[in-house]
Write a protein that holds these residues in place. Structure first.
Motif, PDB file in Angstrom:
ATOM      1  N   HIS A 128       0.833  -1.200   0.000  1.00 22.38           N
ATOM      2  CA  HIS A 128       0.000   0.000   0.000  1.00 22.38           C
ATOM      3  C   HIS A 128       0.867   1.249   0.000  1.00 22.38           C
ATOM      4  O   HIS A 128       0.599   2.210  -0.729  1.00 22.38           O
ATOM      5  CB  HIS A 128      -0.928  -0.007   1.213  1.00 22.38           C
ATOM      6  N   SER A 185      -3.429   0.168  -4.418  1.00 26.03           N
ATOM      7  CA  SER A 185      -3.033   0.581  -3.077  1.00 26.03           C
ATOM      8  C   SER A 185      -4.192   0.436  -2.087  1.00 26.03           C
ATOM      9  O   SER A 185      -4.018  -0.099  -0.987  1.00 26.03           O
ATOM     10  CB  SER A 185      -2.542   2.020  -3.122  1.00 26.03           C
ATOM     11  N   ALA A 203      -4.542  -2.267   1.132  1.00 22.54           N
ATOM     12  CA  ALA A 203      -4.764  -1.813   2.507  1.00 22.54           C
ATOM     13  C   ALA A 203      -6.024  -2.435   3.104  1.00 22.54           C
ATOM     14  O   ALA A 203      -6.017  -2.876   4.261  1.00 22.54           O
ATOM     15  CB  ALA A 203      -4.863  -0.295   2.535  1.00 22.54           C
TER      16      ALA A 203
END
Length: 154
Positions: A12, A30, A34
């Motif tokens: 991330h 990303s 996460a």
């Protein structure tokens, strides 16, 4: 699960859009990394309510917070700088009363600083590491014609 979550959170940080024009930047990847890491960590929690709070908190940190920062930067740059440098209470686990019993006192400073790490420390490191960037040339580069070819054009 912990190693996979740490790897996803590192991914991330690598793929996050810090405002640079680079091929590696992918805000979708990303965000997915996460949220995946958060869901993996939430699976280790004892109750479904804890998991729900963890995933909701992750959505706030990883999805909503960057959008708010982008809007603030476009409309009020001074407010953007203040919000970026100082972690806000809703984003810090140490400010949430429900997490106080579970956090030891030694974990409060890192918990307070955690929201400012992706928005301050990571871009700072990215800018500082640009000084050490080197462009290497090799056989993988495009071919460059270095001799005079004008004799073939007549």
């Amino acid at each position: 699960i912990y190693a996979m979550s740490a790897l996803m959170l590192l991914g991330h940080l690598i793929f996050f859009d810090y405002g640079a024009n680079a091929a590696i930047v992918s805000s979708t990847l990303s965000l997915n990394m996460a949220i995946f890491a958060s869901v993996c960590l939430a699976s280790r929690l004892p109750r479904s309510l804890h998991a729900f709070v963890m995933v909701t908190f992750a959505m706030q940190i990883f999805a909503l917070w960057p959008m708010l920062q982008k809007k603030l930067k476009a409309q009020t740059p001074r407010c953007y700088v203040g919000v970026t440098v100082v972690p806000t209470p809703p984003l810090s686990p140490a400010h949430c009363p429900s997490t106080w019993p579970s956090l030891p006192r030694c974990a409060w400073p890192p918990a307070c600083l955690a929201p400012s790490t992706p928005s301050c420390l990571c871009p700072y490191c990215l800018i500082r590491l640009q000084l050490h960037k080197d462009n290497i040339h090799g056989p993988w580069d495009e071919a460059e014609i270095k001799e005079d070819l004008s004799r073939f054009l007549m």
